[in-house]
Each structure stands twice: as C-alpha cells, then as structure tokens.
Write an enzyme that holds these catalytic residues in place. Structure first.
Site, mmCIF file in Angstrom:
data_model
loop_
_atom_site.group_PDB
_atom_site.id
_atom_site.type_symbol
_atom_site.label_atom_id
_atom_site.label_comp_id
_atom_site.label_asym_id
_atom_site.label_seq_id
_atom_site.Cartn_x
_atom_site.Cartn_y
_atom_site.Cartn_z
ATOM 1 C CD GLU A 206 -3.304 -0.641 2.093
ATOM 2 O OE1 GLU A 206 -3.789 -0.372 3.120
ATOM 3 O OE2 GLU A 206 -3.833 -1.890 2.042
ATOM 4 C CD GLU A 463 -34.735 -33.453 -24.841
ATOM 5 O OE1 GLU A 463 -34.315 -34.391 -25.927
ATOM 6 O OE2 GLU A 463 -35.005 -34.194 -23.722
#
Ligand SMILES: *[C@@H]1O[C@H](CO)[C@@H](O)[C@H](O)[C@H]1NC(C)=O
Ligand SMILES: *[C@@H]1O[C@H](CO)[C@@H](O)[C@H](O)[C@H]1NC(C)=O
Ligand SMILES: *[C@@H]1O[C@H](CO)[C@@H](O)[C@H](O)[C@H]1NC(C)=O
Ligand SMILES: *[C@@H]1O[C@H](CO)[C@@H](O)[C@H](O)[C@H]1NC(C)=O
Ligand SMILES: *[C@@H]1O[C@H](CO)[C@@H](O)[C@H](O)[C@H]1NC(C)=O
Ligand SMILES: *[C@@H]1O[C@H](CO)[C@@H](O)[C@H](O)[C@H]1NC(C)=O
Ligand SMILES: *[C@@H]1O[C@H](CO)[C@@H](O)[C@H](O)[C@H]1NC(C)=O
Ligand SMILES: *[C@@H]1O[C@H](CO)[C@@H](O)[C@H](O)[C@H]1NC(C)=O
Ligand SMILES: *[C@@H]1O[C@H](CO)[C@@H](O)[C@H](O)[C@H]1NC(C)=O
Ligand SMILES: *[C@@H]1O[C@H](CO)[C@@H](O)[C@H](O)[C@H]1NC(C)=O
Length: 532
Positions: A206, A463
């Site tokens: 950082e 399907e």
C-alpha cells in the site's frame, strides 16, 4: 422418484471437472502471460489468506491461542493453498531486533503477560526463539503443510498499517529510506532462498501519502525488483500500486523495465471504504458497474499480459455492513470471471496488540478470536468457488461455464431430486453449462435449456425449449452485468433464488434508476468461464 433412480442420477452427477488446487506444486513458480505456472508449465492459482506478523510484537498473530501446527492445518482445511505473511522492514534491517530479542522478550517489553503464558502453553518450542527464527519457523511449518508463502513487506516500523501520513507510506518518508528498504528486501530474499514454499515477495504494501509519485514508483520498484531477483531468482516479484494499492493505471502506458522476465505479478487491494459514496448514492447495479470500471482501469488491463494478485479484500464477516456486502458481491463476480490470484484479509480473529488495545478483536477474519473455529461458514462458502482453479493456459478452446451466485457462493445446478428444476448448490458439484452465442443456457452434453415459466415461478429445464423459443433466452443486463434477464419478457423478469434455493424468475430489480435502497443481490449471477 424411486430411490434407485435417485442414486443412479446422483452417480451420474458426480463429475467434478474443476481442478482442486494442487498440493504437489513443482517449484519455483514463474509467469506465462497472465498465469502463474509451475516448472511443468501448469497453472498454479494462489488462493491465500493474509496472516499478519508486522504488528509491534513482530510475531505471527494468534500463536498464544493455538499451536502453529494446528493453525497451518486449519488454513489448509479451509481450502487455502497459500499464506501472504507480512513482515516489518525493521525485522530485516535491525539486527538487534531480529536476532537478540526473543518472542518472550518482545511480549515482555509490551506488557503482554497473558500472551506469554498462552504462548508458553501452545508453542513452547518457539517462545525463546529470536524473532527472526520464530518468523522462519512459521514459514517452515506452513511449508510442511504444503502451503505456499508470499512474504509481504507491510511497513517499516512494527505496528498497525496504514495511515496516509504515517511516514511509512512512500519512498523518502522518514521511515522509508529506499536504500534501507532495498537492503532489507535483499536480506529477506536471501534468507528464504532455500525455502521452496516461499513462492513470491510483495515488495511493499500500500504505497501512499503526500510523497507518492509515478517516477519514483518506477525508479525504486525496479531497483527493488532487481535486488530481490539478484538475491533469489526463485520468487515471483509482486508490485503494489499507488494510493493504497488501488491504482496501477500508470503501467499501461509505461512498462516496468526489468533485466529478467517471467516473474512479474501486479497486486491490487480492494475494500469498500474508498467507494462508500458510490455505494450509498447509486443503485447497486450502477454502483457495481462503477466498481468494475475502476478495477479494470486500475489493474484489470494487466490481465492481457501479467498475473493480477488481488492481495487484500475483505469484510466484517458478521455481514452487518450493507455497503461491504454489496461491494464484496460485485468483487467476487469480477474475481471469479477473471479467475485472478488472491488473498483474503485476514486469518485470525484477534491481535496481541493493535493501536494500543491488548487482544483487539478482528472481524475481518476467517477464524474466530480463538484462532481455530471458523467465524462464519457462510462467508467461507462465498470464497469456495474462487478457491478452485477455473481457467488456465491450456485448452483455451474448450470453454464451458458455471453460473455463480456471489451472494451465497453457490452455483446453479440441475436439481438431484427433480431434473426439471434448477437449484443452487456447491460449485464443485455443478454440471457444466454452455452459455451459447444465441443466449441460451444449456446443460453441457444434454439437450436441456433453462426456460422462463413466468413471474415468481421456478425456471425449468426443458428440451423442447432449447431450439427456437425465446423462453429459453437470457441476457445479461444492467451496469453490473450480473442480472440474467428473460428475453421473452422484454428483460423485465430476472433469474432469482427463492427461500428453498430454487431458481425462479422475478421482476428485475434496480435497473431503472432506483436509489441505493434497492437491493438486487439475490439476482446477481456471474457466468464464469471454465476451461479445465
Ligand atoms: C532495534 O531494535 C531494538 C530492539 O527492539 C531497539 O531497542 C532499537 O531501538 C532498534 N534500533 C533502531 C535503529 O530502530
Ligand atoms: C542482546 O540482549 C541482551 C539482553 O536481552 C543485552 O544485554 C545485549 O546487550 C544485547 N546485545 C545486543 C548486541 O544488542
Ligand atoms: C496527517 O494528515 C491529516 C489529514 O489527512 C492531517 O490532519 C494531519 O495534520 C497530518 N499529520 C501530519 C503529522 O502531517
Ligand atoms: C531499461 O533499462 C535499461 C537499463 O537497465 C536501459 O538501458 C534501457 O534503456 C531501459 N529501457 C527503457 C525503455 O527505459
Ligand atoms: C454470517 O454471514 C451471514 C451473511 O452475511 C449473516 O447473515 C450471518 O449472521 C453471519 N453469521 C455470523 C455467525 O456472523
Ligand atoms: C456450446 O454450444 C455451442 C452451440 O450449440 C457449440 O457450438 C459449442 O461447441 C458448445 N461449447 C462446448 C464447450 O461444448
Ligand atoms: C465440494 O466441496 C466441499 C467443501 O468445500 C467438500 O466438502 C465436498 O466434499 C466437495 N465435493 C466434492 C464431490 O468434491
Ligand atoms: C461432453 O461433450 C464433449 C463434446 O462436446 C465431450 O468431449 C465430453 O467428453 C463430454 N463429457 C461427458 C462427461 O460426457
Ligand atoms: C417471443 O416469441 C413470441 C413468439 O415467437 C413473440 O410473439 C414474442 O414477441 C417474443 N417476445 C419477445 C420479447 O421477443
Ligand atoms: C420493451 O421495453 C421497451 C422499453 O421498456 C419498450 O420500448 C418496448 O416497446 C418493449 N417491447 C415489447 C415487445 O414489449
């Protein structure tokens, strides 16, 4: 359905195509474009937990609560394969501190008498070790449990990190003299040269503060990288960005210039704190869109050429903060989609001494303050998909999909009990899907597609509807790109999950300028690529 039929179905279901994280890594690691790979060229994904050892005692936290071995075992059991272990620069550059102060003496000097007795009981073989030896034994023990280690130079002066102007933030600060830093990095790189499980070094955590600037970043990061590589060519060199490691945009137009290749990794941190205003002023889809753009501009572009290590992120795991929860959901979608390497902040539920408070509780933690029980299992579940390796350099052409639900950490799968239904379940038990260019979500190797059956009704696997019907078409919409809207409803119904984890279609939330009070998170899904 008859039991035999159920068993037969379940049997068929057990095809786990996700590779679990491998334990027998061929070290050292290197990089191949955006992937970290082992000696055999196979991808190794870092799924790490941060373990702080940089606070005032300069001892890995929690060891007055549990034996080192038990903690290492627990880290592995929770599904991590690696630890980002922090260290203060003083440990490398102050010989007296490193070699002439024992764990016991360090606790004594800070008045931590309860920790002395706890440490004496839990880790008697460590308590009279000099601090550097204690640190080494943590690394060694993690290695004994097949855990990789990334050594992270967190700050200079032992203590809590990181304030904007704490004089530890950028090259030239009172406690951040570049020459001393390079000497310290060299020392640590050398010290762990023969520790094969030390796979990488984060050069500095950082970077920040009034002095930060791009020219010095290049100058010193390159020097630091060369020094570490010279001392220890095995480790990955991990570079942190500016502004608390949220910004690497400047390497887009100006490449890092090193004498070696195949070792460079960029790290980035992401917490909600800098983005509180975004999350509290916009609806969460728009806010997430902003966050994704910040991530891509700040670091994501690197993924074309370099690995990206999301080396700190996290929340109060009690789930009490709405902004943190939303930010995490958005971030997990990004992390899963890009399959980045990462390290969660952080391991244990307490500190010996933090900012003057003895035994301070940490809620950004996977373990409780007893350092052995999991603080929140549902939080760990949210990490489980990204703990596995989804993509890699091989088989790029064979891409399948998972449908990930960041709020729960689960994935969309065909129900075991009713094959026409779709539920949420463990990602490692999910079938693969194929999200095709015509926007159908098809179960891989089956001619079954996800179909909308109307508002507030379960979606179905059908399907007949695979082919032409628009009932089976789903588009990702909104700025978050995480709503899956049914094309047949003109994108007004979205995939959602009911109280039983059954997938249903409900009104799409927060797409039309609502404010931050609107909550779409149960509707957030990320279609994730899997090529393994
Ligand atoms: C080095 O560490 C020792 C022991 O903690 C401390 O007394 C001393 O002040 C440190 N030296 C510097 C230069 O910081
Ligand atoms: C090492 O520590 C002992 C006591 O802890 C002290 O007497 C001695 O002076 C120290 N040596 C150095 C080189 O700091
Ligand atoms: C540190 O920064 C804060 C504001 O961010 C300021 O109020 C304070 O005076 C600064 N302290 C020092 C020592 O510069
Ligand atoms: C890269 O660094 C080398 C020295 O290490 C230098 O000779 C070269 O000009 C640099 N290249 C660029 C593009 O800056
Ligand atoms: C765990 O996290 C969930 C989700 O945020 C929250 O609802 C729950 O209360 C948390 N449990 C504990 C024990 O903190
Ligand atoms: C996904 O479906 C499309 C269209 O049906 C097909 O061309 C493609 O090969 C499928 N992908 C995989 C990985 O099977
Ligand atoms: C899936 O993961 C869970 C926990 O991470 C584990 O308990 C379970 O055994 C795994 N399932 C399979 C089939 O690997
Ligand atoms: C699924 O289909 C692909 C071709 O589309 C085939 O390569 C693969 O082996 C099949 N998997 C299973 C489990 O049948
Ligand atoms: C869905 O398809 C039906 C019939 O094919 C058509 O009438 C309808 O307009 C379509 N809906 C949308 C939103 O495209
Ligand atoms: C879909 O929605 C848009 C905007 O909400 C509207 O303009 C359009 O007429 C709608 N189309 C249909 C087929 O309902």
């Amino acid at each position: 359905m008859k039991t035999t039929k159920v068993l037969e179905r379940m049997f068929c279901f057990i095809f786990f195509l996700l590779f679990s994280i491998t334990n027998n890594v061929a070290f050292p690691l290197s990089t191949n474009s955006r992937w970290i790979i082992n000696e055999k060229g196979q991808r190794v994904k870092l799924a790490c937990v941060n373990w702080p050892a940089h606070l005032q005692p300069v001892v890995a936290e929690g060891l007055s609560k549990q034996p080192l071995d038990a903690v290492a075992k627990k880290i592995m059991a929770m599904g991590f394969n690696c630890v980002r272990l922090t260290w203060p620069l003083d440990l490398a550059t102050n010989e007296t501190l490193a070699t002439n102060v024992t764990v016991r003496q360090s606790f004594q000097s800070l008045g931590l008498s309860d920790d002395i007795s706890g440490f004496q009981t839990k880790n008697p073989s460590m308590i009279d070790l000099p601090l550097i030896e204690a640190y080494k034994s943590v690394v060694t023990t993690l290695g004994n449990h097949n855990l990789m280690v990334v050594l992270d130079n967190h700050l200079t002066k032992p203590g809590w990190c990181c304030r904007y102007n704490d004089s530890n933030g950028f090259f030239g600060d009172t406690f951040f003299e570049p020459g001393t830093w390079i000497a310290g990095l060299t020392k640590i790189a050398t010290l762990f040269k023969d520790a094969s499980n030390v796979v990488g070094m984060s050069l500095r955590n950082e970077l920040r503060g009034p002095r930060q600037n791009v020219d010095d970043w290049f100058k010193y990061m390159q020097q630091g990288a060369e020094a570490v590589h010279g001392a220890n060519p095995n480790v990955l060199i991990i570079l942190s960005g500016l502004t608390y490691d949220t910004d690497l945009s400047f390497v887009r137009s100006r490449p890092v210039n090193l004498t070696f290749s195949g070792k460079l990794v960029f790290e980035i941190h992401q917490y909600s704190i800098p983005y509180t205003k975004i999350w509290s002023s916009k609806n969460p889809n728009d806010a997430c869109g902003d966050i994704l753009k910040i991530l891509d501009d700040g670091v994501g572009f690197n993924l074309r050429e370099f690995p990206v290590f999301l080396s700190e992120f996290g929340i109060d795991v009690r789930g009490v903060n709405v902004v943190q929860n939303r930010n995490l959901g958005c971030l997990l979608g990004w992390a899963a989609e890009n399959d980045v390497d990462w390290a969660i902040w952080e391991l244990g539920g307490s500190y010996y001494l933090r900012e003057g408070v003895v035994g301070m509780i940490e809620y950004y933690s996977v373990l409780d303050s007893d350092w052995i029980s999991v603080r929140n299992n549902s939080f760990l579940q949210r990490l489980s998909l990204i703990q596995s390796q989804l993509q890699g350099p091989d088989h790029q052409s064979k891409v399948n999909n998972l449908v990930f639900h960041p709020l729960s950490g689960l994935c969309m799968l065909q129900s075991f009990l009713d094959p026409t239904k779709v539920t949420l379940g463990r990602c490692n038990e999910s079938q693969l899907w194929n999200y095709t260019t015509d926007n159908t979500l098809k179960l891989q190797n089956k001619s079954l597609c996800l179909a909308n059956t109307g508002p507030n009704a379960p979606v179905k696997l059908s399907e007949t509807r695979c082919s032409s019907s628009n009932l089976s078409k789903w588009q990702t919409i909104s700025a978050s790109n995480m709503l899956l809207a049914a094309t047949s409803t003109n994108n007004s119904l979205c995939l959602d999950v009911d109280g039983d984890n059954t997938l249903v279609a409900t009104n799409c939330r927060c797409v039309n300028g609502e404010d931050s009070s609107c909550d779409p998170m149960s509707q957030w899904f990320k279609i994730v690529k899997v090529n393994k």
